[in-house]
Design a protein around this motif. Structure first.
Motif, PDB file in Angstrom:
ATOM      1  N   GLN A   1      76.280 -16.099 -23.943  1.00  0.00           N
ATOM      2  CA  GLN A   1      76.503 -17.056 -25.023  1.00  0.00           C
ATOM      3  C   GLN A   1      77.649 -16.651 -25.948  1.00  0.00           C
ATOM      4  OE1 GLN A   1      74.498 -19.885 -25.222  1.00  0.00           O
ATOM      5  NE2 GLN A   1      73.608 -19.173 -23.300  1.00  0.00           N
ATOM      6  N   ASP A   2      77.927 -15.361 -26.041  1.00  0.00           N
ATOM      7  CA  ASP A   2      78.862 -14.876 -27.062  1.00  0.00           C
ATOM      8  C   ASP A   2      79.834 -13.862 -26.458  1.00  0.00           C
ATOM      9  OD1 ASP A   2      77.494 -16.108 -29.496  1.00  0.00           O
ATOM     10  OD2 ASP A   2      75.862 -14.920 -28.645  1.00  0.00           O
ATOM     11  N   PRO A   3      81.005 -13.699 -27.075  1.00  0.00           N
ATOM     12  CA  PRO A   3      81.920 -12.634 -26.641  1.00  0.00           C
ATOM     13  C   PRO A   3      81.449 -11.277 -27.153  1.00  0.00           C
ATOM     14  CG  PRO A   3      82.849 -13.815 -28.510  1.00  0.00           C
ATOM     15  CD  PRO A   3      81.565 -14.530 -28.159  1.00  0.00           C
ATOM     16  N   GLY A   4      82.159 -10.238 -26.732  1.00  0.00           N
ATOM     17  CA  GLY A   4      81.853  -8.888 -27.200  1.00  0.00           C
ATOM     18  C   GLY A   4      80.617  -8.294 -26.579  1.00  0.00           C
ATOM     19  N   MET A   5      80.447  -8.493 -25.256  1.00  0.00           N
ATOM     20  CA  MET A   5      79.244  -8.014 -24.586  1.00  0.00           C
ATOM     21  C   MET A   5      79.596  -7.099 -23.413  1.00  0.00           C
ATOM     22  SD  MET A   5      76.618  -9.284 -26.165  1.00  0.00           S
ATOM     23  CE  MET A   5      76.429 -10.463 -27.512  1.00  0.00           C
ATOM     24  N   GLU A   6      78.643  -6.235 -23.075  1.00  0.00           N
ATOM     25  CA  GLU A   6      78.726  -5.416 -21.872  1.00  0.00           C
ATOM     26  C   GLU A   6      77.728  -5.993 -20.869  1.00  0.00           C
ATOM     27  OE1 GLU A   6      79.000  -0.764 -21.379  1.00  0.00           O
ATOM     28  OE2 GLU A   6      76.904  -1.361 -21.594  1.00  0.00           O
ATOM     29  N   PHE A   7      78.236  -6.424 -19.712  1.00  0.00           N
ATOM     30  CA  PHE A   7      77.400  -7.070 -18.694  1.00  0.00           C
ATOM     31  C   PHE A   7      76.997  -6.050 -17.637  1.00  0.00           C
ATOM     32  CE2 PHE A   7      79.451 -10.604 -20.690  1.00  0.00           C
ATOM     33  CZ  PHE A   7      78.561 -11.659 -20.574  1.00  0.00           C
ATOM     34  N   VAL A   8      75.768  -6.197 -17.148  1.00  0.00           N
ATOM     35  CA  VAL A   8      75.221  -5.295 -16.133  1.00  0.00           C
ATOM     36  C   VAL A   8      74.736  -6.139 -14.960  1.00  0.00           C
ATOM     37  CG1 VAL A   8      73.495  -3.543 -15.613  1.00  0.00           C
ATOM     38  CG2 VAL A   8      74.529  -3.637 -17.899  1.00  0.00           C
ATOM     39  N   LEU A   9      75.230  -5.816 -13.765  1.00  0.00           N
ATOM     40  CA  LEU A   9      74.794  -6.486 -12.540  1.00  0.00           C
ATOM     41  C   LEU A   9      73.851  -5.559 -11.787  1.00  0.00           C
ATOM     42  CD1 LEU A   9      75.128  -8.961 -10.624  1.00  0.00           C
ATOM     43  CD2 LEU A   9      76.925  -7.648  -9.467  1.00  0.00           C
ATOM     44  N   ARG A  10      72.680  -6.079 -11.439  1.00  0.00           N
ATOM     45  CA  ARG A  10      71.662  -5.265 -10.781  1.00  0.00           C
ATOM     46  C   ARG A  10      71.306  -5.903  -9.439  1.00  0.00           C
ATOM     47  NH1 ARG A  10      69.669  -2.441 -15.379  1.00  0.00           N
ATOM     48  NH2 ARG A  10      70.123  -3.591 -17.322  1.00  0.00           N
ATOM     49  N   LYS A  11      71.145  -5.055  -8.428  1.00  0.00           N
ATOM     50  CA  LYS A  11      70.708  -5.522  -7.116  1.00  0.00           C
ATOM     51  C   LYS A  11      69.322  -4.966  -6.842  1.00  0.00           C
ATOM     52  CE  LYS A  11      71.777  -5.731  -2.213  1.00  0.00           C
ATOM     53  NZ  LYS A  11      72.540  -5.186  -1.094  1.00  0.00           N
ATOM     54  N   VAL A  12      68.426  -5.857  -6.441  1.00  0.00           N
ATOM     55  CA  VAL A  12      67.040  -5.448  -6.187  1.00  0.00           C
ATOM     56  C   VAL A  12      67.018  -4.395  -5.069  1.00  0.00           C
ATOM     57  CG1 VAL A  12      64.782  -6.240  -5.410  1.00  0.00           C
ATOM     58  CG2 VAL A  12      66.135  -7.660  -6.968  1.00  0.00           C
ATOM     59  N   GLY A  13      66.311  -3.268  -5.334  1.00  0.00           N
ATOM     60  CA  GLY A  13      66.177  -2.217  -4.333  1.00  0.00           C
ATOM     61  C   GLY A  13      67.294  -1.197  -4.344  1.00  0.00           C
ATOM     62  N   HIS A  14      68.294  -1.409  -5.228  1.00  0.00           N
ATOM     63  CA  HIS A  14      69.407  -0.459  -5.315  1.00  0.00           C
ATOM     64  C   HIS A  14      69.432   0.130  -6.709  1.00  0.00           C
ATOM     65  CE1 HIS A  14      71.927  -1.095  -1.589  1.00  0.00           C
ATOM     66  NE2 HIS A  14      70.929  -1.949  -1.444  1.00  0.00           N
ATOM     67  N   PRO A  15      69.482   1.464  -6.816  1.00  0.00           N
ATOM     68  CA  PRO A  15      69.416   2.087  -8.146  1.00  0.00           C
ATOM     69  C   PRO A  15      70.702   1.950  -8.951  1.00  0.00           C
ATOM     70  CG  PRO A  15      69.698   3.761  -6.457  1.00  0.00           C
ATOM     71  CD  PRO A  15      69.522   2.466  -5.728  1.00  0.00           C
ATOM     72  N   ASN A  16      71.829   1.820  -8.289  1.00  0.00           N
ATOM     73  CA  ASN A  16      73.109   1.816  -8.998  1.00  0.00           C
ATOM     74  C   ASN A  16      73.473   0.407  -9.456  1.00  0.00           C
ATOM     75  OD1 ASN A  16      73.369   4.559  -8.482  1.00  0.00           O
ATOM     76  ND2 ASN A  16      74.399   4.189  -6.515  1.00  0.00           N
ATOM     77  N   MET A  17      73.744   0.280 -10.739  1.00  0.00           N
ATOM     78  CA  MET A  17      74.151  -1.015 -11.274  1.00  0.00           C
ATOM     79  C   MET A  17      75.643  -0.999 -11.557  1.00  0.00           C
ATOM     80  SD  MET A  17      72.152  -0.453 -14.854  1.00  0.00           S
ATOM     81  CE  MET A  17      72.497   0.973 -15.889  1.00  0.00           C
ATOM     82  N   GLN A  18      76.209  -2.194 -11.634  1.00  0.00           N
ATOM     83  CA  GLN A  18      77.616  -2.339 -11.989  1.00  0.00           C
ATOM     84  C   GLN A  18      77.708  -2.805 -13.430  1.00  0.00           C
ATOM     85  OE1 GLN A  18      80.309  -4.301  -9.185  1.00  0.00           O
ATOM     86  NE2 GLN A  18      78.630  -4.386  -7.697  1.00  0.00           N
ATOM     87  N   VAL A  19      78.667  -2.253 -14.168  1.00  0.00           N
ATOM     88  CA  VAL A  19      78.813  -2.543 -15.596  1.00  0.00           C
ATOM     89  C   VAL A  19      80.226  -3.040 -15.854  1.00  0.00           C
ATOM     90  CG1 VAL A  19      78.695  -1.595 -17.932  1.00  0.00           C
ATOM     91  CG2 VAL A  19      77.114  -0.767 -16.166  1.00  0.00           C
ATOM     92  N   GLN A  20      80.329  -4.069 -16.691  1.00  0.00           N
ATOM     93  CA  GLN A  20      81.643  -4.601 -17.061  1.00  0.00           C
ATOM     94  C   GLN A  20      81.631  -4.990 -18.534  1.00  0.00           C
ATOM     95  OE1 GLN A  20      84.314  -8.420 -15.879  1.00  0.00           O
ATOM     96  NE2 GLN A  20      83.388  -7.328 -14.174  1.00  0.00           N
ATOM     97  N   THR A  21      82.592  -4.492 -19.273  1.00  0.00           N
ATOM     98  CA  THR A  21      82.728  -4.801 -20.692  1.00  0.00           C
ATOM     99  C   THR A  21      83.690  -5.969 -20.867  1.00  0.00           C
ATOM    100  OG1 THR A  21      82.294  -2.494 -21.286  1.00  0.00           O
ATOM    101  CG2 THR A  21      83.350  -3.876 -22.953  1.00  0.00           C
ATOM    102  N   VAL A  22      83.255  -6.987 -21.608  1.00  0.00           N
ATOM    103  CA  VAL A  22      84.067  -8.193 -21.823  1.00  0.00           C
ATOM    104  C   VAL A  22      84.187  -8.400 -23.331  1.00  0.00           C
ATOM    105  CG1 VAL A  22      84.327 -10.643 -21.308  1.00  0.00           C
ATOM    106  CG2 VAL A  22      83.143  -9.147 -19.679  1.00  0.00           C
ATOM    107  N   PRO A  23      85.227  -7.857 -23.966  1.00  0.00           N
ATOM    108  CA  PRO A  23      85.308  -7.946 -25.430  1.00  0.00           C
ATOM    109  C   PRO A  23      85.670  -9.331 -25.947  1.00  0.00           C
ATOM    110  CG  PRO A  23      87.219  -6.791 -24.545  1.00  0.00           C
ATOM    111  CD  PRO A  23      86.289  -7.015 -23.393  1.00  0.00           C
ATOM    112  N   ASP A  24      86.366 -10.143 -25.122  1.00  0.00           N
ATOM    113  CA  ASP A  24      86.961 -11.376 -25.659  1.00  0.00           C
ATOM    114  C   ASP A  24      86.378 -12.658 -25.084  1.00  0.00           C
ATOM    115  OD1 ASP A  24      88.769  -9.826 -27.186  1.00  0.00           O
ATOM    116  OD2 ASP A  24      89.979  -9.514 -25.392  1.00  0.00           O
TER     117      ASP A  24
END
Length: 677
Positions: free
Chosen positions: A220-243
């Motif tokens: 809904q808003d800018p200035g967030m850090e997004f996390v993508l998670r896959k079921v059954g996998h421990p490692n998540m992907q992270v992406q910072t979107v400031p704008d």
């Protein structure tokens, strides 16, 4: 000992003598399909060859090229088990009704039938030898050579309570033996307060091996850090979107391991303890399409549905008992099981966000990787009744001869829009145009009969390409040769009429059995009247309004041969006004009781104002208006015929203000000699 390896169904065993150890090895280099099968072994004393062991449990070797994706494997409990405790190894794949095999060095486990997509291997009374690395695979029950790749390994660590506990960690004494756990550390779980994001896959959730997809997560808003998670996998992907509120997670050159269920969430960059709720899951299916693409249609006119309305998206494949998936940017739809060959995705209370491009695909319920190609896309355009409707006009108007050039003009009230031209009977817009102004012209050079039909237009804001105005009123393009004589048009009782009065426009042709068309200049809608038994049509206008004023023409065509048209009539002008000038005088410049056939007569009208325009009225005749000379105007008639006899009246109006009109004059009759009128 002397070890003997037996293969079920083969008479010749293999023998290995091991004088100094307890293990025999039987290597099989360059395995062939013949090496697959069930094996057992036993042994006997080298010094006392009559003393044999019992046979081992059997072990199965399956020789195949893996064709199923690898399963997932996990332990329950996941972080270890104490000596003497119980643990369960869980395996789950992506096919139902298969046979799971659990592998571990030095151990043989009986295969287990799947329960749905899963199988469990319980291990009770755990001892040190059960610690180690496990993997599993599965194969078809009916076709044992249809096998999966092996899972990633999982380690079973056995805890020994006799080992001293560390402060927080311990280097274990053996690779699969562990101490009891340390004192706990605190995991801080934050409250979720932001709204859940939207997750979708572009271009489609079904992707071929080696293809490219992008998982998008929108908050809904800018200035967030997004996390993508896959079921059954421990490692998540992270992406910072400031704008911005949208994160993209591309997956280039997709492999089978990329298939699965994904979710995303986000947290504030400046306040990382503030998290959103989790998105709904989205499933990526990685497969090489093997089924033909389905058809997709909208259960409404394809160019749109109004805001708040309802529409149904239908998908039809070529297999029964499948599961359909509907794809759209920024939306997720639950899969739908087919009924016969079809599946239905209803959308009620349509909003602006529902507009866009949709496609669908389907896959086998029991084998999710047996998928179809995606359908062609279909566009859902949402009509917004709040947008002003455009107007439409034809040039030239009326009937157009084949080979002529026609221009259809659409006019709106706003710029930065795309105009679309629609023809009745064609589901998709004929053409579109992005003009610089608020109007667009669609030119049709050298028209043919195929161009004839009913046209309307609409427009879409360029910023919202799937939002449309309502369609304009239709305009009729008639392409035909003109061959009948033009009809006569007149207005009864007068072409000048007060507001609320009643008039009738009459159109008279030469023959019966015609369909008459009344056209008003600047208005796309025409009036039609079929007259099977006479040559004249009447178009009454009761309770006249100012909008009824204007210039009218009429023409006609044969009822039995509708491609045969007349030429258009002369134009007749209707003036709607409340008379404010006094009536003029009217006289004949001859004896009032008549004039000879072939002779000449002049009708004089005299008003009480200078610089006005006089109009002469007579049933079935039209006379051009005449500007006054002083207070008078003259309407000369030469070569008088029978058709000139009748009742005449006149009135006048201001040249600059056509609605400032006089009352009509008293009538005067032109009578031919010897004829009673």
């Amino acid at each position: 000992m002397e070890f003997v390896l037996h293969k079920a169904g083969h008479p010749n065993p293999q023998v290995r003598t091991v004088p100094h150890g307890t293990v025999a090895e039987f290597p099989i280099p360059s395995v062939s399909r013949e090496d697959g099968g069930s094996y057992t072994c036993d042994y006997r004393s080298i010094t006392e060859p009559s003393r044999w062991s019992y046979p081992s449990d059997p072990v199965e070797i399956i020789v195949a090229e893996p064709s199923y994706p690898k399963p997932s494997i996990s332990l329950s409990p996941s972080w270890g088990v104490s000596l003497g405790g119980d643990v369960t190894v869980q395996c789950w794949g992506q096919h139902q009704s298969v046979w799971f095999v659990l592998n571990k060095e030095g151990r043989n486990f009986s295969p287990v039938d799947s329960d749905g997509l899963e199988a469990e291997f319980p291990i009770s009374n755990v001892h040190r030898d059960l610690g180690g690395s496990y993997s599993c695979s599965y194969h078809s029950r009916s076709q044992p050579f249809n096998v999966s790749y092996p899972s990633d390994p999982v380690e079973l660590v056995v805890r020994d309570p006799s080992l001293p506990r560390p402060a927080i960690s311990l280097s274990p004494t053996g690779p699969f033996v562990s101490s009891e756990p340390s004192d706990p550390v605190q995991l801080v779980v934050a409250e979720r307060e932001f709204l859940k994001p939207t997750i979708w896959v572009s271009p489609s959730r079904v992707v071929a091996l080696g293809g490219n997809v992008t998982i998008r997560c929108e908050g809904q808003d800018p200035g967030m850090e997004f996390v993508l998670r896959k079921v059954g996998h421990p490692n998540m992907q992270v992406q910072t979107v400031p704008d911005g509120p949208l994160a993209e997670f591309p997956i280039p050159s997709v492999s089978r391991e990329d298939g699965g269920s994904y979710t995303c969430d986000y947290r504030s960059i400046t306040e990382p303890s503030r998290w959103s709720y989790l998105s709904d899951p989205v499933e990526i299916i990685v497969a090489e399409p093997s089924y033909p693409k389905p058809n997709i249609t909208l259960q409404s006119r394809s160019w749109g549905v109004s805001l708040g309305g309802a529409v149904t998206i239908w998908c039809r494949g070529q297999r029964q008992g499948v599961r359909f998936v509907l794809n759209k940017e920024r939306r997720r739809f639950p899969p739908v099981d087919s009924v016969g060959l079809e599946a239905e995705f209803p959308i009620s209370n349509v909003s602006r966000e529902d507009g866009g491009s949709y496609s669908c695909s389907y896959h086998s319920r029991s084998e999710p990787f047996a998928v179809s190609y995606p359908s062609d896309p279909v566009e859902l355009v949402v009509r917004d009744p709040g947008l002003p409707r455009p107007s439409i006009s034809l040039s030239p108007t009326g009937v157009t001869a084949p080979g002529a050039d026609v221009t259809i003009r659409c006019e709106g009230q706003r710029r930065d829009v795309r105009f679309l031209l629609h023809k009745a009977g064609d589901l998709n817009p004929q053409r579109h145009m992005d003009p610089a102004g608020a109007g667009a012209e669609f030119r049709i050079p050298s028209v043919s009969r195929q161009h004839g039909g009913s046209y309307s237009c609409s427009y879409r804001p360029r910023s919202e390409p799937f939002i449309s105005s309502e369609a304009s009123d239709p305009v009729q393009l008639v392409v035909a040769e003109r061959e009948f004589l033009k009809p006569t048009i007149w207005v009864s009782p007068s072409r000048v009429v007060a507001l609320g009065g009643n008039i009738t426009i009459r159109c008279e042709g030469q023959d019966p059995g015609m369909e008459f068309v009344l056209r008003k200049v600047g208005h796309p809608n025409m009036q039609m009247q079929t007259v099977p038994h006479g040559p004249e049509a009447e178009f009454p206008i009761p309770s006249v309004s100012r909008e009824d004023g204007g210039s009218y023409t009429c023409d006609y065509r044969s009822i039995t041969e509708p491609s045969r048209w007349s030429y258009p009539s002369d134009a007749v002008e209707i003036i709607v006004a409340e008379p404010s000038y006094p009536k003029p005088n009217i006289t004949l410049k001859s004896r009032s009781w008549g004039v000879s056939l072939g002779g000449a007569v002049a009708i004089w009208c005299r008003g009480q104002r200078q610089g006005v325009r006089f109009v002469l009225n007579k049933e079935r005749r039209r006379f051009p208006p005449v500007d006054s000379v002083g207070l008078d105007a003259e309407f000369p008639i030469s070569n008088v015929s029978w058709e000139h006899s009748g009742s005449y009246s006149c009135f006048y109006h201001s040249k600059s203000e056509p609605f400032a009109v006089s009352y009509p004059s008293d009538p005067v009759e032109l009578v031919e000699p010897g004829v009673a009128i």
